[in-house]
Design a protein around this motif. Structure first.
Motif, PDB file in Angstrom:
ATOM      1  N   SER A  64      -9.100   1.521 -14.219  1.00 44.44           N
ATOM      2  CA  SER A  64      -9.606   2.375 -13.080  1.00 44.44           C
ATOM      3  C   SER A  64      -8.975   1.362 -12.021  1.00 44.44           C
ATOM      4  N   ALA A  65      -8.676   2.014 -11.001  1.00 47.28           N
ATOM      5  CA  ALA A  65      -8.408   0.960  -9.750  1.00 47.28           C
ATOM      6  C   ALA A  65      -9.523   0.113  -9.209  1.00 47.28           C
ATOM      7  N   LEU A  86       4.625  -0.895 -10.322  1.00 49.94           N
ATOM      8  CA  LEU A  86       3.498  -1.582  -9.825  1.00 49.94           C
ATOM      9  C   LEU A  86       2.764  -0.452  -9.018  1.00 49.94           C
ATOM     10  N   SER A  87       1.683  -0.197  -9.333  1.00 49.22           N
ATOM     11  CA  SER A  87       0.541   0.780  -9.065  1.00 49.22           C
ATOM     12  C   SER A  87      -0.801   0.303  -8.531  1.00 49.22           C
ATOM     13  N   SER A  88      -1.634   1.098  -8.378  1.00 50.25           N
ATOM     14  CA  SER A  88      -3.147   0.751  -8.057  1.00 50.25           C
ATOM     15  C   SER A  88      -3.665   0.061  -9.336  1.00 50.25           C
ATOM     16  N   LEU A  89      -3.111   0.626 -10.476  1.00 51.38           N
ATOM     17  CA  LEU A  89      -3.810  -0.035 -11.816  1.00 51.38           C
ATOM     18  C   LEU A  89      -3.287  -1.332 -12.096  1.00 51.38           C
ATOM     19  N   THR A  90      -2.119  -1.550 -11.649  1.00 53.44           N
ATOM     20  CA  THR A  90      -1.223  -2.855 -12.145  1.00 53.44           C
ATOM     21  C   THR A  90      -1.342  -3.977 -10.957  1.00 53.44           C
ATOM     22  N   ALA A  91      -1.499  -3.802  -9.775  1.00 51.50           N
ATOM     23  CA  ALA A  91      -0.927  -4.613  -8.575  1.00 51.50           C
ATOM     24  C   ALA A  91      -1.896  -5.513  -8.390  1.00 51.50           C
ATOM     25  N   HIS A  92      -3.065  -5.568  -8.435  1.00 53.85           N
ATOM     26  CA  HIS A  92      -4.150  -6.598  -8.420  1.00 53.85           C
ATOM     27  C   HIS A  92      -3.929  -7.633  -9.493  1.00 53.85           C
ATOM     28  N   ARG A  93      -3.760  -7.361 -10.722  1.00 52.42           N
ATOM     29  CA  ARG A  93      -3.667  -8.451 -11.651  1.00 52.42           C
ATOM     30  C   ARG A  93      -2.163  -8.913 -11.745  1.00 52.42           C
ATOM     31  N   PHE A  94      -1.273  -8.414 -11.107  1.00 52.38           N
ATOM     32  CA  PHE A  94       0.244  -8.620 -11.165  1.00 52.38           C
ATOM     33  C   PHE A  94       0.120  -9.851  -9.966  1.00 52.38           C
ATOM     34  N   VAL A  95      -0.305  -9.355  -8.695  1.00 53.72           N
ATOM     35  CA  VAL A  95      -0.350 -10.317  -7.424  1.00 53.72           C
ATOM     36  C   VAL A  95      -1.095 -11.869  -7.818  1.00 53.72           C
ATOM     37  N   GLU A 126       0.963  -1.136  -0.093  1.00 56.53           N
ATOM     38  CA  GLU A 126      -0.018   0.111  -0.001  1.00 56.53           C
ATOM     39  C   GLU A 126       1.026   1.362   0.074  1.00 56.53           C
ATOM     40  N   ARG A 127       1.828   1.287   0.738  1.00 57.00           N
ATOM     41  CA  ARG A 127       2.934   2.438   0.766  1.00 57.00           C
ATOM     42  C   ARG A 127       3.571   2.418  -0.707  1.00 57.00           C
ATOM     43  N   LEU A 128       4.037   1.223  -1.115  1.00 58.70           N
ATOM     44  CA  LEU A 128       4.553   1.458  -2.628  1.00 58.70           C
ATOM     45  C   LEU A 128       3.579   1.894  -3.538  1.00 58.70           C
ATOM     46  N   LEU A 129       2.207   1.466  -3.372  1.00 63.54           N
ATOM     47  CA  LEU A 129       1.290   2.043  -4.612  1.00 63.54           C
ATOM     48  C   LEU A 129       1.167   3.613  -4.107  1.00 63.54           C
ATOM     49  N   ALA A 130       1.151   3.859  -2.906  1.00 64.05           N
ATOM     50  CA  ALA A 130       0.717   5.134  -2.835  1.00 64.05           C
ATOM     51  C   ALA A 130       1.919   6.252  -3.524  1.00 64.05           C
ATOM     52  N   HIS A 131       3.204   5.703  -3.230  1.00 63.93           N
ATOM     53  CA  HIS A 131       4.319   6.396  -3.968  1.00 63.93           C
ATOM     54  C   HIS A 131       4.098   6.588  -5.467  1.00 63.93           C
ATOM     55  N   SER A 170       2.727   6.740 -19.212  1.00 62.98           N
ATOM     56  CA  SER A 170       2.966   7.038 -20.445  1.00 62.98           C
ATOM     57  C   SER A 170       2.661   6.188 -21.532  1.00 62.98           C
ATOM     58  N   PRO A 171       2.434   6.190 -22.523  1.00 67.31           N
ATOM     59  CA  PRO A 171       2.065   5.276 -23.584  1.00 67.31           C
ATOM     60  C   PRO A 171       3.141   3.845 -23.540  1.00 67.31           C
ATOM     61  N   GLU A 172       4.276   4.210 -23.577  1.00 67.98           N
ATOM     62  CA  GLU A 172       5.238   3.129 -23.676  1.00 67.98           C
ATOM     63  C   GLU A 172       5.035   2.273 -22.365  1.00 67.98           C
ATOM     64  N   ALA A 173       4.699   2.791 -21.235  1.00 62.72           N
ATOM     65  CA  ALA A 173       4.562   2.312 -19.743  1.00 62.72           C
ATOM     66  C   ALA A 173       3.425   1.299 -19.799  1.00 62.72           C
ATOM     67  N   LEU A 174       2.420   1.430 -20.576  1.00 54.61           N
ATOM     68  CA  LEU A 174       1.206   0.646 -20.604  1.00 54.61           C
ATOM     69  C   LEU A 174       1.443  -0.771 -20.903  1.00 54.61           C
ATOM     70  N   THR A 175       0.918  -1.764 -19.959  1.00 60.09           N
ATOM     71  CA  THR A 175       1.024  -3.233 -20.116  1.00 60.09           C
ATOM     72  C   THR A 175      -0.218  -3.831 -19.833  1.00 60.09           C
TER      73      THR A 175
END
Length: 265
Positions: free
Chosen positions: A53-54, A96-105, A30-35, A42-47
């Motif tokens: 949405s979160a 790893l953000s609120s948009l990627t964390a759940h699918r990643f985990v 949660e602290r990691l995602l908040a940061h 950016s477009p190149e970072a989209l995976t």
């Protein structure tokens, strides 16, 4: 001030209650995602891991749900942190953000359970628990394996060091490992966020038990700028990062759709 309700935890991560382990991991994430949520997308970072949405469930509750319904083993739960570090080191644009964390985990746990656990469960179960279609989980698995270059194992010492540091840096200072140090010394370290730690320390922090040079340790840290990705903690000198690539046509189209539907980086 010392916490009057500090809970003593066993020395080894194998003996800790799995729900406590999930809470420790979730607290750090949660602290990691908040940061990382402050970093513009950016477009190149989209995976493939990005949601528009979160999700409406916190990462801590998501981990608890996975533990409850999949009977995941502790090693498979904890190694998710190692996978995060490995992939972020190899693919610097991945965040790893609120948009990627759940699918990643959920993908990480599905894969690690197949690689490391004797009790293998079908992707239909992981998809149902994770709240995604099974076809999407299959696609995420293939992408995950590509990103991590099929390197799915690490030593027990690496996982133990992650465990020790999760306890040591818990945001509320609620835990202490039996027989390691006084509660006052742990309490003084509990405010040290993983956000403050370098994702690329100049030298590995090791316990001397492992020869990998990838053991987490909170002895080196710095402030991150507003657009720097914070990972967890590893020495990445032994890794070969993938060179940044310009966005593909698919990524540009996906990014345009992402913005059209109100996604935010």
């Amino acid at each position: 001030m010392e916490s009057p309700s500090r809970v003593e935890l066993p020395t080894g991560y194998e003996d800790v209650d799995i729900y406590i382990l999930a809470d420790l991991i979730g607290d750090m994430m949660e602290r990691l995602l908040a940061h990382n949520d402050k970093i513009p997308l950016s477009p190149e970072a989209l995976t493939r891991f990005h949601s528009r949405s979160a999700p409406g469930i916190s990462i801590i509750d998501y981990l608890r749900r996975i533990v409850k319904f999949t009977n995941v083993e502790k090693t498979c739960l904890l190694i998710t942190l190692h996978y995060i570090d490995q992939i972020c080191a190899r693919i610097p644009l991945f965040t790893l953000s609120s948009l990627t964390a759940h699918r990643f985990v959920i993908t990480s746990i599905a894969i690690s359970s197949k690689a490391l656990s004797d009790a293998i469960r079908p992707n239909t179960l992981y998809a149902k628990v994770g709240g995604i279609p099974v076809s999407e989980l299959n696609t995420l698995e293939r992408e995950f394996l590509r990103m991590i270059d099929w390197r799915l194992t690490c030593t027990r010492e690496v996982l133990q060091e992650y465990y020790v540091n999760l306890v040591r840096t818990h945001s509320k200072g609620s835990y202490i490992i039996v027989g390691t140090q006084s509660s006052s010394s742990v309490g003084s370290d509990s405010d040290m966020d993983y956000e403050m730690m370098s994702s690329r320390p100049s030298t590995p922090t090791t316990t001397g038990a492992s020869g990998t040079g990838t053991i987490a340790g909170p002895s080196r840290h710095r402030d991150f700028g507003p657009h720097e990705t914070s990972t967890i903690l590893i020495d990445t000198t032994t890794l070969s990062p993938e060179p940044p690539q310009p966005p593909t046509v698919e990524q540009n189209m996906a990014f345009a759709a992402f913005q059209q539907f109100g996604g935010k980086g």
